[in-house]
Write a protein that holds these residues in place. Structure first.
Motif, mmCIF file in Angstrom:
data_model
loop_
_atom_site.group_PDB
_atom_site.id
_atom_site.type_symbol
_atom_site.label_atom_id
_atom_site.label_comp_id
_atom_site.label_asym_id
_atom_site.label_seq_id
_atom_site.Cartn_x
_atom_site.Cartn_y
_atom_site.Cartn_z
ATOM 1 N N SER A 46 23.089 28.357 8.917
ATOM 2 C CA SER A 46 21.641 28.569 9.020
ATOM 3 C C SER A 46 21.172 29.794 8.235
ATOM 4 C CB SER A 46 21.225 28.708 10.483
ATOM 5 O OG SER A 46 21.733 29.906 11.044
ATOM 6 N N ALA A 47 22.065 30.736 7.992
ATOM 7 C CA ALA A 47 21.665 31.984 7.333
ATOM 8 C C ALA A 47 21.863 31.968 5.823
ATOM 9 C CB ALA A 47 22.431 33.162 7.932
ATOM 10 N N GLU A 83 17.423 40.747 5.050
ATOM 11 C CA GLU A 83 16.633 41.582 5.956
ATOM 12 C C GLU A 83 15.699 42.510 5.175
ATOM 13 O OE1 GLU A 83 16.531 41.699 9.442
ATOM 14 O OE2 GLU A 83 17.664 39.832 9.354
ATOM 15 N N ALA A 84 16.189 43.088 4.095
ATOM 16 C CA ALA A 84 15.355 43.959 3.262
ATOM 17 C C ALA A 84 14.195 43.177 2.655
ATOM 18 C CB ALA A 84 16.200 44.615 2.168
ATOM 19 N N VAL A 85 14.452 41.953 2.230
ATOM 20 C CA VAL A 85 13.383 41.124 1.658
ATOM 21 C C VAL A 85 12.326 40.819 2.711
ATOM 22 C CG1 VAL A 85 12.836 38.872 0.661
ATOM 23 C CG2 VAL A 85 14.806 40.170 -0.182
ATOM 24 N N LEU A 142 8.012 41.687 2.731
ATOM 25 C CA LEU A 142 6.965 40.692 2.944
ATOM 26 C C LEU A 142 6.033 41.024 4.099
ATOM 27 C CD1 LEU A 142 9.195 37.509 2.586
ATOM 28 C CD2 LEU A 142 7.484 38.305 0.949
ATOM 29 N N GLY A 143 6.490 41.877 5.017
ATOM 30 C CA GLY A 143 5.704 42.109 6.218
ATOM 31 C C GLY A 143 5.508 40.795 6.960
ATOM 32 N N ALA A 144 6.532 39.967 6.939
ATOM 33 C CA ALA A 144 6.441 38.598 7.441
ATOM 34 C C ALA A 144 6.414 38.540 8.964
ATOM 35 C CB ALA A 144 7.611 37.777 6.911
ATOM 36 N N SER A 145 5.877 37.445 9.459
ATOM 37 C CA SER A 145 5.820 37.207 10.895
ATOM 38 C C SER A 145 7.222 36.947 11.437
ATOM 39 C CB SER A 145 4.930 35.996 11.184
ATOM 40 O OG SER A 145 5.579 34.811 10.799
ATOM 41 N N ARG A 162 13.396 33.989 11.114
ATOM 42 C CA ARG A 162 14.449 33.041 11.493
ATOM 43 C C ARG A 162 14.859 32.142 10.326
ATOM 44 N NH1 ARG A 162 10.675 32.170 15.758
ATOM 45 N NH2 ARG A 162 11.064 33.698 17.359
ATOM 46 N N ARG A 163 14.172 32.213 9.203
ATOM 47 C CA ARG A 163 14.407 31.316 8.072
ATOM 48 C C ARG A 163 15.205 32.031 6.979
ATOM 49 N NH1 ARG A 163 11.541 26.699 8.601
ATOM 50 N NH2 ARG A 163 11.848 26.321 6.395
#
Length: 131
Positions: free
Chosen positions: A29-30, A57-59, A63-66, A71-72
């Motif tokens: 999954s990762a 994780e750095a990426v 992004l300041g992603a939700s 999880r993606r």
């Protein structure tokens, strides 16, 4: 224009040797099939995975992603180019999220020393493209 920066550090010992088994659900999954294949060519695949995990994780931090996007992990693919430099490609929901914000390029640097992996990422693009 820089849209975001992110860094991460990981103690590679947190990734257990069982993690390297092809049927490990987290591994599947990762990481993308191409990342898994490239790791298999390395003398120390656990360190390869550790640096890539820190890179993903750095990426996410750039992004300041939700939290839903975090999880993606497999939507972020980090492969070495022909010269051994890491290159990052975004796809799926993460790629769409980045494109909506004007992202064009992810620059990434990965390193490890002993049991520690570190990654630094810069998201570059044009936010005015989203307007």
């Amino acid at each position: 224009m820089v849209l975001g920066i992110g860094t991460d550090i990981l103690d590679i010992r947190r990734l257990f040797p069982d993690f390297l088994q092809p049927d490990d659900p987290f591994l599947r999954s990762a990481f993308t099939p191409r990342e898994i294949a490239q790791a298999g060519t390395r003398p120390e695949p656990l360190k390869y995975y550790g640096t890539r995990f820190a890179g993903k994780e750095a990426v996410f931090k750039t992004l300041g992603a939700s939290p839903d996007l975090v999880r993606r992990l497999a939507d972020i693919e980090i492969l070495d180019d022909e010269n051994g430099a890491p290159r990052c490609v975004l796809s799926g929901a993460v790629g769409a999220w980045a494109a909506e914000r004007g992202a064009e390029t992810v620059h990434i640097s990965l390193s490890w020393d002993g049991d520690l992996a570190v990654a630094f990422a810069v998201l570059e693009g044009s936010p005015e493209k989203t307007q």
